[in-house]
Design a protein around this motif. Structure first.
Motif, PDB file in Angstrom:
ATOM      1  N   UNK A  30       0.846  -1.219   0.117  1.00 39.78           N
ATOM      2  CA  UNK A  30       0.143   0.068   0.007  1.00 39.78           C
ATOM      3  C   UNK A  30       0.999   1.361  -0.036  1.00 39.78           C
ATOM      4  N   UNK A  78      -5.679  -1.470  -7.152  1.00 41.68           N
ATOM      5  CA  UNK A  78      -6.357  -1.869  -6.091  1.00 41.68           C
ATOM      6  C   UNK A  78      -6.807  -3.127  -6.243  1.00 41.68           C
ATOM      7  N   UNK A  85      -3.730 -10.270  -2.131  1.00 40.89           N
ATOM      8  CA  UNK A  85      -3.874 -10.585  -0.716  1.00 40.89           C
ATOM      9  C   UNK A  85      -4.810 -11.694  -0.612  1.00 40.89           C
ATOM     10  N   UNK A  91       0.760  -8.464   3.018  1.00 38.79           N
ATOM     11  CA  UNK A  91       0.681  -6.986   2.315  1.00 38.79           C
ATOM     12  C   UNK A  91       2.497  -7.086   2.040  1.00 38.79           C
TER      13      UNK A  91
ATOM     14  N   UNK B  66     -11.288   5.431  -2.091  1.00 36.22           N
ATOM     15  CA  UNK B  66     -11.441   4.101  -2.469  1.00 36.22           C
ATOM     16  C   UNK B  66     -10.163   3.260  -1.875  1.00 36.22           C
ATOM     17  N   UNK B  67      -9.188   3.959  -1.829  1.00 42.26           N
ATOM     18  CA  UNK B  67      -8.126   3.289  -0.920  1.00 42.26           C
ATOM     19  C   UNK B  67      -8.377   3.010   0.153  1.00 42.26           C
ATOM     20  N   UNK B  70     -10.511   0.038   0.424  1.00 42.60           N
ATOM     21  CA  UNK B  70     -10.038  -1.129   0.047  1.00 42.60           C
ATOM     22  C   UNK B  70      -9.097  -1.526   1.498  1.00 42.60           C
ATOM     23  N   UNK B  71      -8.309  -0.894   2.088  1.00 39.36           N
ATOM     24  CA  UNK B  71      -7.658  -1.026   3.185  1.00 39.36           C
ATOM     25  C   UNK B  71      -8.590  -1.643   4.456  1.00 39.36           C
ATOM     26  N   UNK B  73     -11.501  -2.833   3.867  1.00 42.38           N
ATOM     27  CA  UNK B  73     -12.371  -4.123   3.188  1.00 42.38           C
ATOM     28  C   UNK B  73     -11.390  -5.287   3.520  1.00 42.38           C
ATOM     29  N   UNK B  74     -10.207  -5.212   3.175  1.00 43.04           N
ATOM     30  CA  UNK B  74      -8.964  -6.191   3.188  1.00 43.04           C
ATOM     31  C   UNK B  74      -9.102  -6.923   4.870  1.00 43.04           C
ATOM     32  N   UNK B  75      -9.268  -5.668   5.834  1.00 48.47           N
ATOM     33  CA  UNK B  75      -9.300  -5.922   7.302  1.00 48.47           C
ATOM     34  C   UNK B  75      -7.905  -6.621   7.632  1.00 48.47           C
ATOM     35  N   UNK B  76      -6.902  -5.934   7.265  1.00 49.36           N
ATOM     36  CA  UNK B  76      -5.571  -6.500   7.573  1.00 49.36           C
ATOM     37  C   UNK B  76      -5.099  -6.612   9.017  1.00 49.36           C
ATOM     38  N   UNK B  77      -4.779  -7.703   9.535  1.00 48.27           N
ATOM     39  CA  UNK B  77      -4.318  -7.835  10.977  1.00 48.27           C
ATOM     40  C   UNK B  77      -2.890  -7.468  10.872  1.00 48.27           C
TER      41      UNK B  77
END
Lengths: 105, 165
Positions: A30, A78, A85, A91, B66-67, B70-71, B73-77
């Protein structure tokens, strides 16, 4: 007078350097993408400053097209990140090496 | 006007530095919004009023939103974020490595003709003059951009499909 063409170029140069450092030294995909966007914006600043300097609309048109291309790039990048992912669950850009080594996806 | 320029460029550079240094992607995106809005202010200072609006609506409003979407939406741990123990050192080394290039650019810029940029009158940079220029001289690139956006749309749909097998 601080706001001359020179100072706008210096600001754009600093932003471009920060974006370049972000691309080099971060692993988060990102942040790499955002650094690319930052570099595009720095170039846009140069175009708009030159448009004021030469009093011509042509470089503002180019800046607008750069913004449109950045929007298209955002959509593709994106969706690419979402696919990557889903497959790798990370990431880290170092993990995306399917094109460089023989490895099952 | 000088004061506004200095404040806006300070915010632009501070946002960019924050973006590179932040660990969480959301913090990076919020810093990038600060930079984008400060750059929009610089566009307004250069009497590009239409580009000022485009920058805020398209960049801050669409691309970065949008960015962030997406961050979230991905729900990054935290465990899925890349571990970067030497992050600050590599960033510092990157700046050191870029210093000679920047000195070279500064030296080149110093000998360039430069004058103070002022707000211009009589509609320069407003939507009418930009539209006249765009549809008189830049019609073909404009149409090509629309095809490019269509291709990007189709590409995003193809990427986002559910994978078979």
């Amino acid at each position: 007078m601080a706001s001359s063409l020179f100072s706008y170029f210096v600001v754009a140069m600093v932003l471009l350097s920060i974006g370049l450092v972000g691309v080099f030294s971060r692993k988060n995909i990102f942040v790499i993408y955002m650094s690319i966007e930052l570099m595009l914006s720095a170039v846009n600043l140069i175009f708009v400053a030159l448009s004021n300097y030469y009093h011509s609309m042509a470089s503002q048109i180019i800046a607008m097209m750069v913004i449109a291309i950045a929007a298209a790039e955002a959509a593709l990048f994106l969706s690419l990140i979402v696919v990557l992912y889903r497959r790798k669950k990370t990431l880290d850009s170092d993990m995306y090496k399917a094109l460089s080594q023989k490895e099952t996806l | 006007m000088d004061m506004i320029f200095l404040i806006l460029s300070f915010f632009a550079i501070a946002g960019a530095v924050g973006m590179v240094l932040a660990h969480q992607p959301v913090h990076s995106a919020l810093s990038l919004i600060l930079t984008i809005i400060a750059l929009a202010g610089l566009f307004a200072l250069l009497s590009a009023s239409f580009l000022f609006m485009v920058q805020i609506i398209v960049y801050a409003g669409a691309v970065i939103t949008l960015f962030i979407f997406i961050i979230m939406f991905l729900n990054v741990k935290e465990a899925n974020l890349p571990k970067e123990p030497n992050k600050n050192i590599t960033i510092f080394l990157g700046f050191i490595g870029l210093l000679p290039l920047n000195f070279l650019i500064l030296k080149a810029l110093y000998h360039m003709p430069s004058k103070a940029l002022v707000l211009s009158q009589n509609g320069f940079g407003e939507i009418k003059s930009l539209g006249m220029e765009l549809f008189e001289k830049w019609l073909l690139p404009f149409e090509l951009i629309s095809i490019l956006l269509l291709v990007a749309l189709i590409g995003a749909v193809v990427f986002g499909r559910k994978e078979e097998g």
